[in-house]
Structure formats: structure tokens, C-alpha cells
Design an enzyme around this catalytic site. Structure first.
Site, mmCIF file in Angstrom:
data_model
loop_
_atom_site.group_PDB
_atom_site.id
_atom_site.type_symbol
_atom_site.label_atom_id
_atom_site.label_comp_id
_atom_site.label_asym_id
_atom_site.label_seq_id
_atom_site.Cartn_x
_atom_site.Cartn_y
_atom_site.Cartn_z
ATOM 1 N N GLU A 114 -20.357 -1.130 12.146
ATOM 2 C CA GLU A 114 -21.733 -0.671 11.957
ATOM 3 C C GLU A 114 -22.579 -0.811 13.224
ATOM 4 O O GLU A 114 -23.632 -1.442 13.234
ATOM 5 C CB GLU A 114 -22.394 -1.412 10.775
ATOM 6 C CG GLU A 114 -23.635 -0.682 10.283
ATOM 7 C CD GLU A 114 -24.148 -1.177 8.920
ATOM 8 O OE1 GLU A 114 -23.338 -1.364 7.999
ATOM 9 O OE2 GLU A 114 -25.351 -1.345 8.818
ATOM 10 N N ASN A 133 -25.949 3.131 3.744
ATOM 11 C CA ASN A 133 -27.024 2.365 3.095
ATOM 12 C C ASN A 133 -28.162 3.251 2.611
ATOM 13 O O ASN A 133 -29.289 2.763 2.423
ATOM 14 C CB ASN A 133 -27.561 1.292 4.058
ATOM 15 C CG ASN A 133 -26.567 0.172 4.221
ATOM 16 O OD1 ASN A 133 -25.942 -0.246 3.250
ATOM 17 N ND2 ASN A 133 -26.401 -0.291 5.445
ATOM 18 N N LYS A 190 -16.135 7.506 2.618
ATOM 19 C CA LYS A 190 -16.346 6.174 3.199
ATOM 20 C C LYS A 190 -15.310 5.903 4.297
ATOM 21 O O LYS A 190 -15.642 5.373 5.358
ATOM 22 C CB LYS A 190 -16.307 5.081 2.125
ATOM 23 C CG LYS A 190 -16.547 3.705 2.743
ATOM 24 C CD LYS A 190 -17.220 2.696 1.879
ATOM 25 C CE LYS A 190 -17.543 1.456 2.716
ATOM 26 N NZ LYS A 190 -18.057 0.345 1.948
ATOM 27 N N LYS A 234 -16.019 -5.112 4.760
ATOM 28 C CA LYS A 234 -17.148 -6.048 4.792
ATOM 29 C C LYS A 234 -16.877 -7.130 3.750
ATOM 30 O O LYS A 234 -16.681 -6.820 2.563
ATOM 31 C CB LYS A 234 -18.465 -5.344 4.454
ATOM 32 C CG LYS A 234 -19.052 -4.552 5.603
ATOM 33 C CD LYS A 234 -20.445 -4.062 5.246
ATOM 34 C CE LYS A 234 -21.050 -3.246 6.390
ATOM 35 N NZ LYS A 234 -22.350 -2.646 6.010
ATOM 36 N N HIS A 245 -27.470 -3.942 -8.637
ATOM 37 C CA HIS A 245 -27.558 -3.368 -7.294
ATOM 38 C C HIS A 245 -27.586 -1.830 -7.354
ATOM 39 O O HIS A 245 -28.436 -1.186 -6.729
ATOM 40 C CB HIS A 245 -26.366 -3.863 -6.481
ATOM 41 C CG HIS A 245 -26.254 -3.282 -5.115
ATOM 42 N ND1 HIS A 245 -27.134 -3.587 -4.100
ATOM 43 C CD2 HIS A 245 -25.368 -2.385 -4.596
ATOM 44 C CE1 HIS A 245 -26.783 -2.909 -3.015
ATOM 45 N NE2 HIS A 245 -25.725 -2.180 -3.285
ATOM 46 N N GLU A 257 -23.616 4.779 -6.365
ATOM 47 C CA GLU A 257 -22.919 4.793 -5.068
ATOM 48 C C GLU A 257 -22.082 6.058 -4.910
ATOM 49 O O GLU A 257 -21.862 6.520 -3.793
ATOM 50 C CB GLU A 257 -22.054 3.539 -4.903
ATOM 51 C CG GLU A 257 -22.812 2.207 -5.011
ATOM 52 C CD GLU A 257 -23.636 1.831 -3.776
ATOM 53 O OE1 GLU A 257 -23.758 2.651 -2.843
ATOM 54 O OE2 GLU A 257 -24.167 0.697 -3.754
ATOM 55 N N HIS A 308 -30.658 1.985 0.084
ATOM 56 C CA HIS A 308 -30.503 0.532 0.030
ATOM 57 C C HIS A 308 -31.710 -0.226 0.580
ATOM 58 O O HIS A 308 -31.925 -1.383 0.227
ATOM 59 C CB HIS A 308 -29.243 0.097 0.780
ATOM 60 C CG HIS A 308 -27.964 0.439 0.058
ATOM 61 N ND1 HIS A 308 -27.617 1.735 -0.290
ATOM 62 C CD2 HIS A 308 -26.949 -0.343 -0.391
ATOM 63 C CE1 HIS A 308 -26.443 1.725 -0.906
ATOM 64 N NE2 HIS A 308 -26.019 0.482 -0.986
ATOM 65 N N HIS A 329 -33.038 -2.741 -1.825
ATOM 66 C CA HIS A 329 -33.001 -4.182 -1.525
ATOM 67 C C HIS A 329 -34.350 -4.820 -1.858
ATOM 68 O O HIS A 329 -34.413 -5.929 -2.402
ATOM 69 C CB HIS A 329 -32.657 -4.392 -0.055
ATOM 70 C CG HIS A 329 -32.841 -5.794 0.415
ATOM 71 N ND1 HIS A 329 -31.884 -6.770 0.241
ATOM 72 C CD2 HIS A 329 -33.887 -6.409 1.018
ATOM 73 C CE1 HIS A 329 -32.328 -7.906 0.718
ATOM 74 N NE2 HIS A 329 -33.544 -7.720 1.207
ATOM 75 N N ARG A 372 -22.253 3.919 10.541
ATOM 76 C CA ARG A 372 -21.951 3.308 9.237
ATOM 77 C C ARG A 372 -23.219 3.002 8.437
ATOM 78 O O ARG A 372 -23.177 2.932 7.203
ATOM 79 C CB ARG A 372 -21.103 2.042 9.429
ATOM 80 C CG ARG A 372 -20.646 1.458 8.112
ATOM 81 C CD ARG A 372 -19.552 0.414 8.256
ATOM 82 N NE ARG A 372 -19.237 -0.168 6.969
ATOM 83 C CZ ARG A 372 -18.171 -0.908 6.700
ATOM 84 N NH1 ARG A 372 -17.292 -1.154 7.672
ATOM 85 N NH2 ARG A 372 -17.966 -1.413 5.502
ATOM 86 N N ARG A 421 -7.129 -19.181 9.614
ATOM 87 C CA ARG A 421 -7.633 -18.162 10.564
ATOM 88 C C ARG A 421 -7.204 -16.742 10.197
ATOM 89 O O ARG A 421 -7.178 -15.851 11.043
ATOM 90 C CB ARG A 421 -7.209 -18.492 11.995
ATOM 91 C CG ARG A 421 -7.684 -19.842 12.469
ATOM 92 C CD ARG A 421 -7.584 -19.975 13.969
ATOM 93 N NE ARG A 421 -7.983 -21.308 14.381
ATOM 94 C CZ ARG A 421 -7.162 -22.328 14.516
ATOM 95 N NH1 ARG A 421 -5.869 -22.160 14.312
ATOM 96 N NH2 ARG A 421 -7.621 -23.499 14.890
#
Ligand code: NAD
Ligand code: GLY
Length: 364
Positions: free
Chosen positions: A241, A249, A231, A147, A269, A189, A252, A256, A245, A125
């Protein structure tokens, strides 16, 4: 502009706050690893490319602080960001009777960082973990902000958790062994932070793009530091987010669609994000939010970074289809990160016809 090589950035998240250390040679400096949670065992999770280069140095440094230092090397690649690989981390932890104080060290790019962070979030946990990013993309983006995820066959990063590391340690020396294509992908980025948050930083990147491509230590140090500061500022305001946040992206949504439409792994990416930023700037321009000079400036910088600025001709319908399954989409409505004005971003929808115009102009 001259900058010191050693930097420290803080990310303020109450009792989950942590530091990002940025300098050359940290992996082999035992003092860089002081002050982390104490434990009987440290487990370095790395991969078959990065491990042979850097795991021995890190093991030596960590041995000054932990009685037992284990290493697990995963197969290299996005294709291994899976349940099976996650399970292999739990196997090693359990086979070695690792307790809930065990500290995990993610030594590698974003794939290793994301999967190790998720393993740390789940094992007993939650055990502490440290990000040791070795790609530019991971140093300026994926290792910061908590993330963590693995992929599901139906979607990328669909199973994961928000789980913050104890520290992020960016050894700039590791960037010297990075393939040129991966360096350019990371620069996408870095460039992203200019239009969304800081046009002075954008000016600086324009002035230093050649130095960055030549892996100049001072230029890399400042690029990583400023990216992490931006960031950290965004994540500090919106960790999970719920709003702000999402500006991280930028590029993106289109990116994507390129990655998914071509099949993941065809374009890196960062390459897809670079081209996606050109498309998102074009869309911002068509909505009257930025002028053509900004779009041209951004596109020129992305090209100088060695990134594509023309998208693959997947067809408008295919782009729209893939963008509708983007995580930002709401009830099937595509939401884009747009620039308004340069240095500030917002998230909003746009008419399909305008998006189609952009795709027709930006793809061949
Ligand atoms: P990656 O982890 O696949 O690394 C790229 C390649 O470089 C790999 O082959 C790797 O083994 C190799 N490599 C790493 N460091 C090296 C070094 N110093 N020298 C030589 N080779 C080295 O890719 P990435 O671009 O670092 O990360 C992409 C991943 O990050 C994706 O899975 C993406 O979903 C994730 N990501 C996560 C976040 C987040 O916020 N968590 C943000 C962006 C991306
Ligand atoms: N890479 C986007 C984020 O961390 O939110």
C-alpha cells in the site's frame, strides 16, 4: 450469465505468489489440500462459533497430509483480536513443540484470519499459513493480500505485518450457515469492487443481488471469484500500500468514523463501509467527479443488499475527528477514496466544508 462453480484465482507476488481456490465442499475434500508445505504438525486456529461447524471436516481432510492435526478454538469476536489471544496461539504451538515447518490454518472470518496470519508471521520468525475464510467478507477481502493484525486499545489493526498465506481456500458451502446480517456486510465489500475497478461487475451485481441474498451457489461463486481477481490485481501491483492499494478502502474513511463514533461492534464493518460508500459517492459528486445518477444507483444497490445508506448523527466534528486518525490521513489531512469516473478510483483530500455538506445530507 452462467459460471462454473469451481474457480481458481492467482495472486502474482513473485516468490510469494499463491492460489485462491473457490468451490463448494472443499473443506471435506482431501485433494483440495494437496501441495501445501509438508510438516509434522498442522494447527487449525478457529473460534467457538465456526469450530463446531467445520473443524472436524477440515481435520479429516488435513489428516491425509499431516501426521498430527491440532485445533485451537478462540473466543468469538473482534474484542478478542488482542495480544492475549495471540499469546494463546503461541502457547499451544510451544506446548506442542511445534517446529518452524508447522502450518497454521485460519478457519473462520476476518478476525481469525487476521490474528492467525499475524501469529504465523511471528512464530519462529515466520511459519507457513493457509487462509480458510468462512465469511463472505473474508472470502472477498480479508483473506487475500496478506494484511495481518491485532487491535490495540487505542486503534484497530494497529499492530500487524504484511505476511502472505500459502493458499486461500474458499469453501462456498460455509456461507450457507452465515447469519443474514454478516452476508449483507460481506456484500458491501463485493459491491465496492464495481465503482473502484469494474462497472461491468457492478452491472452484474445489480442483476444478481437477489440471487446473492438467497445464497445461490453460482452467483456466490462468481461474486467471490471476480472480487478476488480484482483484489489480486491491485495487490499484485502494490502489495504494501504505497499507493494504488488504498483504493480498496473506498467507503472506509467515512465507515471507520461511523464504527469508531458509535463504538466498535455497534455496526458491522461492512454496514459502515456500505453507508461510507454512499457518503464517498456524494463527495465525489459534489467535487464534480461523478453525476447524481451514479450516486443514486450505488445507494439503491447498497440498500437492496440490506445495508444502511443513512449515517448516524454523530455530528460533523466527531466525524472529522475520527477521520483524521484514519491510516490514510497524512499529517492530519483526511484523504478520501473517490470515484472518477465510475470504474476508477483516486485518493485525494477535500475541503472540510464540502465534507460537512455531505455529512449533513447523509446523516440522521
Ligand atoms: P468475523 O471474523 O468476526 O466473523 C463474523 C461472525 O460470523 C463471527 O461471529 C464469526 O464467528 C461468524 N462466522 C464466521 N463464519 C461463519 C460461518 N460460516 N457460519 C456461521 N457463522 C460464521 O468478521 P468478518 O466480517 O469476517 O471480518 C472482520 C474482520 O476482518 C475485522 O477484524 C477486520 O479488521 C478484518 N479485515 C481485515 C482485512 C484484511 O485485509 N486483512 C480486510 C477487511 C477486514
Ligand atoms: N482491505 C483492504 C486491503 O486489503 O488493502
Amino acid at each position: 450469465m452462467s459460471h462454473d462453480i469451481a474457480h481458481q484465482v492467482s495472486i502474482a507476488l513473485g516468490d510469494r505468489s499463491y492460489a485462491i481456490s473457490i468451490a463448494s465442499g472443499l473443506l471435506s475434500q482431501p485433494s483440495a489440500w494437496q501441495g501445501l508445505p509438508r510438516a509434522a504438525t498442522a494447527l487449525i486456529v478457529t473460534n467457538d462459533t465456526v469450530g463446531p461447524l467445520y473443524a472436524a471436516d477440515l481435520t479429516r481432510s488435513l489428516s491425509a497430509h499431516y501426521p498430527k492435526v491440532l485445533t485451537l478454538s478462540l473466543p468469538d469476536g473482534e474484542a478478542y483480536k488482542t495480544w492475549e489471544t495471540l499469546q494463546s496461539i503461541f502457547d499451544v504451538l510451544l506446548q506442542n513443540a511445534c517446529d518452524r515447518k508447522t502450518v497454521l490454518f485460519a478457519l473462520g472470518g476476518g478476525v481469525v484470519g487476521d490474528i492467525t496470519g499475524f501469529a504465523a508471521a511471528c512464530y519462529m520468525r515466520g511459519v507457513p499459513f493457509v487462509q480458510v475464510p468462512t465469511t463472505l467478507l473474508a472470502q472477498v477481502d480479508s483473506s487475500v493480500g496478506g494484511k495481518t493484525a491485532i487491535n490495540h486499545p487505542i486503534g484497530k489493526n494497529m499492530v500487524g505485518a504484511f505476511y502472505q498465506p500459502e493458499r486461500v481456500v474458499c469453501d462456498l458451502q460455509t456461507l450457507q450457515s452465515l447469519p443474514a446480517r454478516e452476508l449483507s456486510a460481506g456484500l458491501a465489500e463485493v459491491i465496492k469492487y464495481g465503482p473502484i475497478a469494474d462497472m461491468l461487475f457492478f452491472d452484474w451485481i445489480e442483476q444478481h443481488i437477489d440471487a446473492l441474498l438467497q445464497r445461490d451457489a453460482q452467483a456466490l461463486a462468481y461474486a467471490v471469484q471476480r472480487s478476488c481477481e480484482i483484489k489480486a490485481h491491485v495487490v499484485g501491483q502494490d502489495e504494501r500500500e504505497s499507493g494504488l492499494r488504498a483504493i480498496l478502502n473506498f467507503g472506509h474513511t467515512f465507515g471507520h468514523a461511523i464504527e469508531a463514533g458509535l463504538g466498535f461492534g455497534q455496526w458491522l464493518h461492512g454496514e459502515a463501509v456500505g453507508c461510507g460508500m454512499v457518503m464517498a459517492a456524494q463527495l465525489s459528486q459534489r467535487l464534480g467527479l461523478v453525476d447524481a445518477a451514479f450516486t443514486e444507483r450505488l445507494s439503491a444497490l447498497i440498500a437492496r443488499a440490506g445495508l444502511p445508506t443513512v449515517g448516524p448523527a454523530l455530528g460533523v466534528e466527531a466525524y472529522l475527528h475520527h477521520m483524521r486518525v484514519d491510516k490514510k490521513a497524512e499529517a492530519g489531512d483526511i484523504r478520501f477514496v473517490l470515484i472518477d469516473p465510475p470504474g476508477t478510483a483516486l485518493v485525494r483530500g477535500a475541503p472540510d466544508a464540502l465534507v460537512a455538506d455531505v455529512l449533513q445530507a447523509c446523516c440522521r
